[in-house]
Design a protein around this motif. Structure first.
Motif, PDB file in Angstrom:
ATOM      1  N   ARG A   1       3.521  15.823   2.745  1.00 13.10           N
ATOM      2  CA  ARG A   1       4.518  14.746   2.715  1.00 13.10           C
ATOM      3  C   ARG A   1       5.707  15.118   3.594  1.00 13.10           C
ATOM      4  O   ARG A   1       5.941  16.292   3.892  1.00 13.10           O
ATOM      5  CB  ARG A   1       4.975  14.436   1.292  1.00 13.10           C
TER       6      ARG A   1
ATOM      7  N   PHE B   1       5.121   8.149   6.142  1.00 11.26           N
ATOM      8  CA  PHE B   1       3.741   7.938   5.714  1.00 11.26           C
ATOM      9  C   PHE B   1       2.677   8.175   6.789  1.00 11.26           C
ATOM     10  O   PHE B   1       1.491   8.208   6.470  1.00 11.26           O
ATOM     11  CB  PHE B   1       3.578   6.511   5.175  1.00 11.26           C
TER      12      PHE B   1
ATOM     13  N   SER C   1      -3.575   7.360  11.672  1.00 12.40           N
ATOM     14  CA  SER C   1      -3.233   7.351  10.251  1.00 12.40           C
ATOM     15  C   SER C   1      -3.908   6.208   9.506  1.00 12.40           C
ATOM     16  O   SER C   1      -3.659   5.036   9.807  1.00 12.40           O
ATOM     17  CB  SER C   1      -1.714   7.232  10.100  1.00 12.40           C
TER      18      SER C   1
ATOM     19  N   PRO D   1       0.788  -1.235   0.000  1.00 12.04           N
ATOM     20  CA  PRO D   1       0.000   0.000   0.000  1.00 12.04           C
ATOM     21  C   PRO D   1       0.820   1.285   0.000  1.00 12.04           C
ATOM     22  O   PRO D   1       0.261   2.365  -0.161  1.00 12.04           O
ATOM     23  CB  PRO D   1      -0.824  -0.112   1.286  1.00 12.04           C
ATOM     24  N   LEU D   2       2.128   1.191   0.186  1.00 10.99           N
ATOM     25  CA  LEU D   2       2.934   2.405   0.308  1.00 10.99           C
ATOM     26  C   LEU D   2       3.559   2.854  -1.002  1.00 10.99           C
ATOM     27  O   LEU D   2       3.794   4.050  -1.203  1.00 10.99           O
ATOM     28  CB  LEU D   2       4.055   2.192   1.341  1.00 10.99           C
TER      29      LEU D   2
ATOM     30  N   SER E   1       5.104   7.486  -4.391  1.00  9.88           N
ATOM     31  CA  SER E   1       4.386   7.291  -3.134  1.00  9.88           C
ATOM     32  C   SER E   1       2.916   7.011  -3.389  1.00  9.88           C
ATOM     33  O   SER E   1       2.225   7.822  -4.019  1.00  9.88           O
ATOM     34  CB  SER E   1       4.543   8.543  -2.263  1.00  9.88           C
ATOM     35  N   GLY E   2       2.431   5.880  -2.878  1.00  8.36           N
ATOM     36  CA  GLY E   2       1.022   5.536  -3.040  1.00  8.36           C
ATOM     37  C   GLY E   2       0.084   6.530  -2.379  1.00  8.36           C
ATOM     38  O   GLY E   2      -0.827   7.062  -3.019  1.00  8.36           O
ATOM     39  N   PRO E   3       0.274   6.836  -1.084  1.00  5.73           N
ATOM     40  CA  PRO E   3      -0.625   7.784  -0.421  1.00  5.73           C
ATOM     41  C   PRO E   3      -0.553   9.195  -0.997  1.00  5.73           C
ATOM     42  O   PRO E   3      -1.522   9.960  -0.892  1.00  5.73           O
ATOM     43  CB  PRO E   3      -0.134   7.764   1.038  1.00  5.73           C
ATOM     44  N   TYR E   4       0.570   9.566  -1.610  1.00  7.79           N
ATOM     45  CA  TYR E   4       0.749  10.930  -2.126  1.00  7.79           C
ATOM     46  C   TYR E   4       0.352  11.054  -3.602  1.00  7.79           C
ATOM     47  O   TYR E   4       0.403  12.127  -4.180  1.00  7.79           O
ATOM     48  CB  TYR E   4       2.220  11.328  -1.941  1.00  7.79           C
TER      49      TYR E   4
ATOM     50  N   THR F   1      -3.193   5.278   6.536  1.00  3.95           N
ATOM     51  CA  THR F   1      -2.133   4.570   5.829  1.00  3.95           C
ATOM     52  C   THR F   1      -1.465   3.533   6.723  1.00  3.95           C
ATOM     53  O   THR F   1      -1.222   2.394   6.305  1.00  3.95           O
ATOM     54  CB  THR F   1      -1.073   5.565   5.323  1.00  3.95           C
TER      55      THR F   1
ATOM     56  N   ASP G   1      -0.661  11.450   7.455  1.00 11.62           N
ATOM     57  CA  ASP G   1      -2.102  11.654   7.271  1.00 11.62           C
ATOM     58  C   ASP G   1      -2.848  11.535   8.600  1.00 11.62           C
ATOM     59  O   ASP G   1      -4.006  11.943   8.707  1.00 11.62           O
ATOM     60  CB  ASP G   1      -2.687  10.689   6.234  1.00 11.62           C
TER      61      ASP G   1
ATOM     62  N   LYS H   1       3.584   3.018  -5.127  1.00 16.30           N
ATOM     63  CA  LYS H   1       2.822   2.919  -6.371  1.00 16.30           C
ATOM     64  C   LYS H   1       3.797   2.685  -7.515  1.00 16.30           C
ATOM     65  O   LYS H   1       4.823   3.357  -7.616  1.00 16.30           O
ATOM     66  CB  LYS H   1       2.040   4.215  -6.598  1.00 16.30           C
TER      67      LYS H   1
END
Length: 684
Positions: free
Chosen positions: A245, A265, A663, A140-141, A206-209, A665, A268, A143
């Motif tokens: 970030r 991460f 978080s 998940p972190l 970055s996946g979350p970003y 994430t 968030d 991409k």
């Protein structure tokens, strides 16, 4: 002393260390050599061929990253031959690249983009269809867009060499080559996010970003991390009032240029479960109130109370300014009950060496052996663990552990999880044959026990027995996990004579103690606090806020100028990146305002005067980014240790504080990599 050679680069004659590569020597001479696969902290790969230069008498251009130095070399990085070779390498790299810069998160920060401007031809002579590569699941972190990959192998080498988790590799050859995780599993490393920074193209982002912002929209602030006690240097990128970030900032003596995934991460969690308004408990539960009413209620409550029945417990994320202000307020009230060790970790308040990593983080590279006592560095301090692995990779370094077994990122001799092993080592059964500069690192799992003082004393004596204490070397260290711990102990935020520690305060809540200040203290057993009047000063609605009678909303670490002291005793300054939400205020300002309402105003009204008073009390807190060595003398108890096994200090690396627990994430990563670990379990 290393042997040197003399070479000439673009007409400039320089003398350099023979151990350097030609590329590094060219840089020392002031020449700019393009590269993609080369990285100072990774092994040589020689994949991209972008660093080709012309060497006199060589039959063809030379890959400078893999070329050793010879005395008398004459090198040109700007000749027609070198430029043609570099442009040709760039043309080959772009043959299969999708050229999707407008939709790539790496846009504006991409090495390929930057170097294509200098070495690209602007057109392609390749008329065939571009290749396409299936995306990979790295968790998940991270991409992936693997069609963009140029096979520099930085990600593979980082995970193999630095992180110690060989999760990636290359399959196929030539145009069929792919970077893959073999068995379609995510990258379960505490340092995996660093491959995003290492990737010179947009293959790993970055996946979350993803698709959140462009770099030119962001405001950058230099700060320090508080997710553990390492004090990693970071840059905080924000837009408006939100942190978007966190990236690593170079500091050779602490984190080099890496940060942990939690640091990167968990941000968030800064905007979720936030306290942005004072609250007070009434007949219908908690209700929003004004600052005046909240502070007035505290004042009214304390007017009729004995000052010796007031206590304060500080949490793991509290800055030095807040701790100093709270200590002064407690002294003004007249209460001796305060503690910054919400986990009850043993330390000798009179001996600073008893709570520091005395060797320093960079000093780990000088050691030749290490004994771990009740600590799992990979979970408790991932950056320190990377430094231990770096020392092991260099060779001539052995590690032994007394405590729970774990999946370490380097070979460790497990000596068992019984305190009797410590007794035997103290008696002379050394696990290391001929160590000259050994380390003894003790963790929270050994010190946060009922007999923690006895384990601390045994560890200190073992350090003496193993020869870890020398005139120019102190190999004893405590691996703290709380960002506030060393600063709190340096400031003396511990029980005054006759005062209660954290366990005493919790056990005496409602009887011996009837008013308790919780400064972001959420890693405690709050079940006994219902009988006391609880005032919570913090930034998240977590365990402490759930039992509070008055909640005073405070600023998180990215929302204030603050001082933190890392586990080696190095004071560092965090800077405000964004403003606190709603009516939240900086913690020390809340306490200063409260002191005025209570009729005992503290003698400082701004941050500068507060810091002057703090540094006057503890001078080394004013020596920013420097370590003041702690004198060595005996500490700890000589009483017998319990036979109970040592327990891990951190159960879930990804959720150790109020921010990381808030978080989404970190919750996703926990589900992906630690499915058996409860989401709500206290972890720090």
């Amino acid at each position: 002393m290393a042997e040197t050679v003399t070479i000439t680069v673009d007409g400039v004659e320089i003398e350099v260390d023979r151990r350097l590569s030609l590329l590094q020597a060219c840089e020392l001479a002031g020449a700019e050599v393009p590269r993609f696969c080369f990285h100072d902290r990774l092994s040589i790969a020689g994949n991209c061929r972008m660093c080709l230069v012309e060497v006199e008498k060589a039959p063809k251009p030379v890959a400078s990253c893999a070329q050793s130095l010879m005395d008398g070399m004459v090198v040109s990085t700007k000749s027609g031959v070198a430029r043609k070779a570099q442009r040709s390498a760039m043309e080959f790299l772009l043959i299969n690249h999708p050229l999707d810069c407008p939709i790539c998160d790496q846009g504006g920060e991409c090495d390929l983009q930057d170097q294509a401007m200098g070495y690209g031809t602007g057109i392609s002579r390749y008329g065939e269809q571009k290749r396409s590569v299936q995306e990979k699941n790295f968790g998940p972190l991270i991409k992936t867009a693997m069609t963009r990959c140029i096979h520099c192998t930085r990600c593979i080498r980082f995970l193999d060499e630095v992180a110690g988790v060989p999760a990636l590799g290359a399959t196929g050859r030539s145009e069929s080559m792919e970077i893959t995780n073999y068995i379609e599993q995510g990258i379960a490393s505490e340092l995996s996010g660093n491959i995003i920074d290492l990737c010179p193209v947009g293959a790993l982002t970055s996946g979350p970003y993803a698709f959140v912002a462009r770099p030119w929209e962001l405001v950058t602030t230099e700060s320090v991390d508080v997710m553990d006690a390492t004090g990693s240097n970071v840059r905080v990128d924000s837009r408006g009032r939100e942190v978007l970030r966190v990236l690593p900032r170079l500091h050779e003596d602490i984190n080099e240029e890496w940060i942990s995934d939690k640091t990167r991460f968990a941000i968030d969690g800064l905007v979720r479960r936030r306290l942005d308004q004072p609250w007070m408990r009434g007949g219908k539960g908690l209700e929003e109130v004004s600052w005046e009413r909240a502070l007035g209620a505290i004042s009214q409550h304390l007017e009729s109370r004995d000052a010796t029945r007031v206590a304060a417990i500080a949490g793991d994320l509290v800055d030095c300014e807040t701790l100093f202000t709270m200590k002064r307020l407690m002294a003004a009230i007249g209460s001796p009950h305060l503690d910054c060790r919400q986990d009850g970790m043993a330390a000798d308040p009179d001996v600073r060496a008893s709570w520091l990593l005395n060797s320093t983080i960079a000093g780990i590279e000088e050691a030749d052996a290490c004994l771990l006592i009740g600590t799992l560095p990979r979970r408790e301090a991932a950056i320190v663990n990377a430094r231990l692995r770096k020392r092991w990779v260099a060779g001539g370094f052995s590690v032994a552990s007394v405590g729970p077994a774990d999946d370490h990122s380097y070979p460790v001799t497990e000596l068992g999880n019984v305190t009797d092993t410590l007794r035997r080592i103290e008696a002379g059964e050394s696990p290391f044959a001929d160590a000259v500069k050994p380390l003894v690192i003790v963790g929270k799992g050994a010190l946060a026990r009922d007999d923690g003082d006895a384990v601390l004393g045994a560890a200190a004596r073992i350090a003496d027995v193993l020869g870890a204490i020398q005139e120019d070397w102190n190999g004893f260290g405590v691996l703290n996990v709380a960002a506030s711990r060393v600063g709190g102990l340096d400031l003396g935020f511990v029980p005054a004579p006759g005062g209660l520690d954290t366990a005493g305060i919790l056990n005496g809540a409602g009887s011996v103690v009837d008013t308790i200040f919780l400064l972001g203290a959420d890693e405690i057993d709050t079940s006994n606090l219902r009988g006391a009047f609880v005032i919570y000063v913090g930034h998240h609605g977590d365990r402490g806020a759930a039992v509070a009678d008055v909640i005073l909303p405070a600023a998180a670490w990215t929302e204030k100028d603050a001082t933190y002291v890392n586990l080696e005793g190095r004071p560092q300054r965090a800077q405000r990146a964004v403003f606190p939400p709603g009516d939240a205020r900086e913690d020390w300002r809340i306490l200063r305002a409260l002191s005025g309402v209570l009729g005992v105003p503290l003698p400082f009204d701004d941050l500068d005067s507060l810091r002057e008073a703090m540094i006057e009390d503890v001078p080394h807190l004013g020596v920013i980014d420097s370590i003041t060595p702690a004198p060595w003398r005996p500490f700890g108890s000589t009483r017998a240790m319990s036979d109970e096994p040592l327990v891990p200090a951190v159960g879930n690396f990804y959720r150790t504080c109020t921010i990381s627990r808030a978080s989404p994430t970190m919750s996703l990563v926990t589900d992906a990599f630690l499915p058996g670990v409860a989401q709500s379990a206290p972890c720090s």
